[in-house]
Design a protein around this motif. Structure first.
Motif, PDB file in Angstrom:
ATOM      1  N   THR A  86      -2.621   6.748  -6.627  1.00  0.00           N
ATOM      2  CA  THR A  86      -3.328   7.421  -5.534  1.00  0.00           C
ATOM      3  C   THR A  86      -4.626   6.686  -5.234  1.00  0.00           C
ATOM      4  O   THR A  86      -5.419   6.408  -6.133  1.00  0.00           O
ATOM      5  N   SER A  87      -4.834   6.404  -3.951  1.00  0.00           N
ATOM      6  CA  SER A  87      -6.035   5.686  -3.505  1.00  0.00           C
ATOM      7  C   SER A  87      -6.895   6.584  -2.632  1.00  0.00           C
ATOM      8  O   SER A  87      -6.388   7.452  -1.912  1.00  0.00           O
ATOM      9  N   GLY A  88      -8.195   6.342  -2.667  1.00  0.00           N
ATOM     10  CA  GLY A  88      -9.116   6.974  -1.743  1.00  0.00           C
ATOM     11  C   GLY A  88      -8.968   6.385  -0.351  1.00  0.00           C
ATOM     12  O   GLY A  88      -8.365   5.325  -0.152  1.00  0.00           O
ATOM     13  N   VAL A  89      -9.541   7.054   0.631  1.00  0.00           N
ATOM     14  CA  VAL A  89      -9.316   6.676   2.031  1.00  0.00           C
ATOM     15  C   VAL A  89      -9.972   5.356   2.415  1.00  0.00           C
ATOM     16  O   VAL A  89      -9.585   4.743   3.413  1.00  0.00           O
ATOM     17  N   SER A  90     -10.929   4.865   1.634  1.00  0.00           N
ATOM     18  CA  SER A  90     -11.555   3.586   1.974  1.00  0.00           C
ATOM     19  C   SER A  90     -10.561   2.440   1.896  1.00  0.00           C
ATOM     20  O   SER A  90     -10.782   1.384   2.482  1.00  0.00           O
ATOM     21  N   GLY A  91      -9.445   2.645   1.177  1.00  0.00           N
ATOM     22  CA  GLY A  91      -8.426   1.608   1.103  1.00  0.00           C
ATOM     23  C   GLY A  91      -7.797   1.301   2.442  1.00  0.00           C
ATOM     24  O   GLY A  91      -7.206   0.231   2.633  1.00  0.00           O
TER      25      GLY A  91
END
Length: 342
Positions: A187-192
Motif C-alpha cells: 500500500t502506497s500513499g497518494v504522493s506516489g
C-alpha cells in the motif's frame, strides 16, 4: 573521511524539480556537503519560479530558481551530474543527450529499469527507443549493489525497493521453497501518483483500494530483482507518503527461525539505512526518512515479511542520493542523516 580533503563539490541539476521526488532531490543535494545544486528545471512552458514558492516549507533553506527546461540548455550546462525526476518517455529522450555531453545521469523513472525492451509496450505503454542503453544502465538497489556504478544509473521504483529489500535476504540464502511464488500486497500513499491534481488521488476520494491487478509496471521489475514470478497487488491508501509491503513466502521444510534471522542479519548488518523492527512497521515511522524498516514473523513453513519505506525518499530521491554518493566516491549516506560524514 573529512570534507577538507575532498575535491571541488559535484555540480548537479535536477530535472523535474517541481514534482514531489524532484523537490526531495533538491533538498538532499542542498544538504549534502559534497554536492552543489546548480540548476532546478521544470517542464517547458512554465514561468521561472523560486523553489520556495512551489514548496514553502523550504523557505530560507533552498534558494534556487526553478526554470523551464529546453534541450537547447544541454550545451550550456556546466554540471557533473543530472538527476531526472521525469516521466519515463521524457527521461528516455533526454538521458542520451546528457550522456553525450559527459554528464552522469541518475534516472528516477522506469525508462531504464527493465533489461528486456519488449516489456515496455506491455507495462509502460510505449516502445523503447534506446534499447542499447538498457544494457548500459546500472540498476541501483543500493543495499544489494556489488559492481561499479556507471554513467547511467537507473534508480529502482518505490514498490520494488520495499518488496526486494524484504525478500532478497531469504531468497539469496536459499531458504524459500523452490516452487514458491511470493505473494505481495503493498500500500502506497497518494504522493506516489505525483503532484498533478487528479480526482482519483484526492484525499476526499481516497479510502483504501487495490489497483493494477497483474499489470502494474513494477511487477516485472520486482520479478527481475527476485529472479522468480510473484503475485503483486498494489493498493492506494489515504495517507501522504510511505509504502507498507506485506510479503508472504513458503519456506523449505525444516528452515528454523534462527536461520531466517541469520539471513537478514548477514544481509544487512552493515547497511545503515536498514532497521529491524520488533513489531510490524508503521509508515508514520519512516515518513521523511531514508530508512527501510523490516519485520518478519514465521509460523512453520510460512513466513510473513513486512517492509516500510518513504516512497519519495528510500523509494526515490534518497536512493538516488545514495547512488550518487557511491558513484562519486563519497560517503554513501552523506546528506541523508545528521552527522553522516564518515
Amino acid at each position: 573521511m573529512s570534507l577538507d580533503n575532498q575535491h571541488i563539490k559535484i555540480r548537479s541539476a535536477v530535472l523535474g524539480a517541481a514534482g514531489y521526488s524532484g523537490a526531495e532531490l533538491c533538498a538532499l543535494l542542498t544538504a549534502n556537503p559534497y554536492f552543489e545544486l546548480c540548476y532546478a528545471f521544470a517542464s517547458a512552458g512554465r514561468e521561472p519560479e523560486p523553489f520556495a514558492s512551489l514548496y514553502p516549507r523550504f523557505q530560507q533553506q533552498i534558494d534556487i530558481l526553478v526554470e523551464p527546461w529546453s534541450d537547447n540548455l544541454i550545451e550550456k550546462l556546466d554540471i557533473d551530474a543530472a538527476f531526472l525526476a521525469l516521466p519515463h518517455e521524457a527521461s528516455e529522450e533526454i538521458a542520451p543527450k546528457l550522456l553525450a555531453k559527459g554528464i552522469k545521469v541518475f534516472d528516477l523513472s522506469g525508462a531504464f529499469r527493465l533489461k528486456q525492451p519488449e516489456l515496455y509496450p506491455q507495462y509502460y505503454g510505449y516502445a523503447h527507443q534506446h534499447p542499447e542503453l538498457l544494457a548500459q544502465a546500472v540498476y541501483s538497489l543500493m543495499e544489494w549493489q556489488t559492481g561499479p556504478l556507471g554513467d547511467l544509473v537507473s534508480v529502482p521504483g518505490c514498490y520494488p525497493t520495499a518488496c526486494s529489500l524484504a525478500l532478497l535476504p531469504v531468497l539469496k540464502a536459499h531458504l524459500v521453497a523452490d516452487d514458491c511464488i511470493p505473494v505481495i500486497s503493498a500500500t502506497s500513499g497518494v504522493s506516489g501518483a505525483g503532484r498533478k491534481a487528479s480526482l482519483s488521488t484526492s484525499f476526499c476520494e481516497v479510502g483504501l483500494n487495490a489497483y493494477g491487478f497483474f499489470k502494474h509496471r513494477h511487477r516485472p521489475e520486482i520479478e527481475q530483482n527476485l529472479g522468480r514470478k510473484v503475485v503483486f497487488t498494489p493498493h492506494l491508501g489515504n495517507f501522504k507518503r510511505g509504502i507498507l509491503a506485506t510479503c508472504v513466502v513458503n519456506l523449505k521444510a525444516g528452515v528454523t527461525p534462527e536461520q531466517v534471522t541469520e539471513a537478514f542479519t548477514a544481509a544487512y548488518q552493515h547497511k545503515p539505512l536498514i532497521r529491524f523492527s520488533s513489531k510490524s512497521p508503521n509508515v508514520a515511522d519512516v515518513a521523511g526518512t531514508p530508512f527501510c524498516d523490516l519485520f518478519w514473523q514465521q509460523d512453520g513453513e510460512q513466513l510473513v515479511i513486512m517492509s516500510a519505506i518513504d516512497n519519495l525518499l528510500k523509494g526515490a530521491a534518497a536512493q538516488a542520493m545514495q547512488a550518487a554518493n557511491v558513484r562519486f566516491a563519497k560517503p554513501e549516506i552523506a546528506g541523508l542523516l545528521p552527522g553522516a560524514l564518515v
